[in-house]
Design a protein around this motif. Structure first.
Motif, PDB file in Angstrom:
ATOM      1  N   GLY A  98       0.808  -1.213   0.000  1.00 62.05           N
ATOM      2  CA  GLY A  98       0.000   0.000   0.000  1.00 62.05           C
ATOM      3  C   GLY A  98       0.841   1.262   0.000  1.00 62.05           C
ATOM      4  N   VAL A  99       2.155   1.115  -0.169  1.00 60.94           N
ATOM      5  CA  VAL A  99       3.060   2.266  -0.185  1.00 60.94           C
ATOM      6  C   VAL A  99       2.939   2.984  -1.533  1.00 60.94           C
ATOM      7  N   VAL A 100       2.879   4.313  -1.481  1.00 60.17           N
ATOM      8  CA  VAL A 100       2.847   5.153  -2.674  1.00 60.17           C
ATOM      9  C   VAL A 100       3.962   6.179  -2.527  1.00 60.17           C
ATOM     10  N   ARG A 101       4.821   6.275  -3.545  1.00 55.94           N
ATOM     11  CA  ARG A 101       5.937   7.231  -3.503  1.00 55.94           C
ATOM     12  C   ARG A 101       6.107   7.890  -4.858  1.00 55.94           C
ATOM     13  N   LEU A 102       6.788   9.015  -4.840  1.00 54.38           N
ATOM     14  CA  LEU A 102       7.073   9.772  -6.047  1.00 54.38           C
ATOM     15  C   LEU A 102       8.578  10.009  -6.119  1.00 54.38           C
ATOM     16  N   TYR A 103       9.193   9.566  -7.210  1.00 53.10           N
ATOM     17  CA  TYR A 103      10.636   9.706  -7.388  1.00 53.10           C
ATOM     18  C   TYR A 103      10.940  10.632  -8.556  1.00 53.10           C
ATOM     19  N   ALA A 104      11.925  11.490  -8.388  1.00 51.34           N
ATOM     20  CA  ALA A 104      12.521  12.196  -9.523  1.00 51.34           C
ATOM     21  C   ALA A 104      13.432  11.183 -10.194  1.00 51.34           C
ATOM     22  N   MET A 105      13.392  11.126 -11.518  1.00 49.28           N
ATOM     23  CA  MET A 105      14.152  10.102 -12.234  1.00 49.28           C
ATOM     24  C   MET A 105      14.926  10.721 -13.382  1.00 49.28           C
ATOM     25  N   THR A 106      16.124  10.203 -13.595  1.00 56.42           N
ATOM     26  CA  THR A 106      16.898  10.534 -14.794  1.00 56.42           C
ATOM     27  C   THR A 106      17.345   9.224 -15.439  1.00 56.42           C
ATOM     28  N   PHE A 107      17.568   9.288 -16.742  1.00 57.32           N
ATOM     29  CA  PHE A 107      18.115   8.144 -17.473  1.00 57.32           C
ATOM     30  C   PHE A 107      18.961   8.721 -18.597  1.00 57.32           C
ATOM     31  N   ASP A 108      20.234   8.918 -18.305  1.00 57.92           N
ATOM     32  CA  ASP A 108      21.146   9.566 -19.243  1.00 57.92           C
ATOM     33  C   ASP A 108      22.466   8.816 -19.295  1.00 57.92           C
ATOM     34  N   ASP A 109      22.993   8.678 -20.494  1.00 58.27           N
ATOM     35  CA  ASP A 109      24.305   8.069 -20.691  1.00 58.27           C
ATOM     36  C   ASP A 109      24.442   6.730 -19.966  1.00 58.27           C
ATOM     37  N   GLY A 110      23.376   5.929 -19.992  1.00 62.80           N
ATOM     38  CA  GLY A 110      23.431   4.605 -19.395  1.00 62.80           C
ATOM     39  C   GLY A 110      23.344   4.576 -17.884  1.00 62.80           C
ATOM     40  N   VAL A 111      22.993   5.693 -17.265  1.00 63.43           N
ATOM     41  CA  VAL A 111      22.855   5.746 -15.811  1.00 63.43           C
ATOM     42  C   VAL A 111      21.393   6.049 -15.471  1.00 63.43           C
ATOM     43  N   TRP A 112      20.788   5.149 -14.694  1.00 62.32           N
ATOM     44  CA  TRP A 112      19.397   5.285 -14.269  1.00 62.32           C
ATOM     45  C   TRP A 112      19.410   5.694 -12.809  1.00 62.32           C
ATOM     46  N   GLN A 113      18.794   6.853 -12.509  1.00 62.20           N
ATOM     47  CA  GLN A 113      18.749   7.331 -11.134  1.00 62.20           C
ATOM     48  C   GLN A 113      17.318   7.617 -10.717  1.00 62.20           C
TER      49      GLN A 113
END
Length: 151
Positions: A82-97
């Motif tokens: 039941g956990v709900v979260r919001l993440y800022a995400m990047t996906f650049d130059d083969g790096v997923w954050q």
């Protein structure tokens, strides 16, 4: 952000599309692999991830959207607890954050991030989830999480 830039941001995520075996490494625990599937939804405007995980990890679903203000992404996370979260995400130059450093749908009792590195052949993402007790504490590894593309 114009339509061309938005489409380019979506196209960068194509490398994630498909089925993956997910291996989590928790200190002192033997955990069987899980499964994760990424697929486009709503005419390719959102990337949906569905994950089936063995204990102690929950099953989860995420929806990834392009953030029109930053050109990055927002990942909306939901799980079987039941956990709900919001993440800022990047996906650049083969790096997923993925980064969660402020309260969203639930209180922020700790900061959290995932940093994964895509292999040259695009078939493995190896990374780790990290947590920090507060905004001044350094990040410490929580657990390693590796994705291996299923062929």
């Amino acid at each position: 952000m114009d339509a061309t830039e938005r489409q380019a941001a979506l196209d960068r995520l194509n490398v994630l599309v498909g089925e993956w075996v997910v291996e989590a490494e928790f200190d002192g625990l033997e955990v069987p692999p899980g499964r994760s599937v990424f697929e486009w939804s709503l005419d390719g405007q959102f990337l949906v991830q569905r994950a089936q995980a063995p204990n102690p990890a929950p099953d989860a679903m995420t929806i990834i959207a392009v953030d029109p203000e930053t050109g990055g992404y927002t990942q909306h996370y939901y799980d079987s607890r039941g956990v709900v979260r919001l993440y800022a995400m990047t996906f650049d130059d083969g790096v997923w954050q993925l980064l969660r450093e402020k309260p969203d749908f639930s209180p922020l009792h700790f900061r959290q991030r995932y940093v994964g590195h895509l292999s040259a052949d695009g078939d493995t993402i190896r990374g780790a989830w990290e947590t920090a007790a507060d905004e001044t504490a350094p990040y410490e590894q929580d657990f390693v999480l590796t994705y291996r593309r299923r062929r």
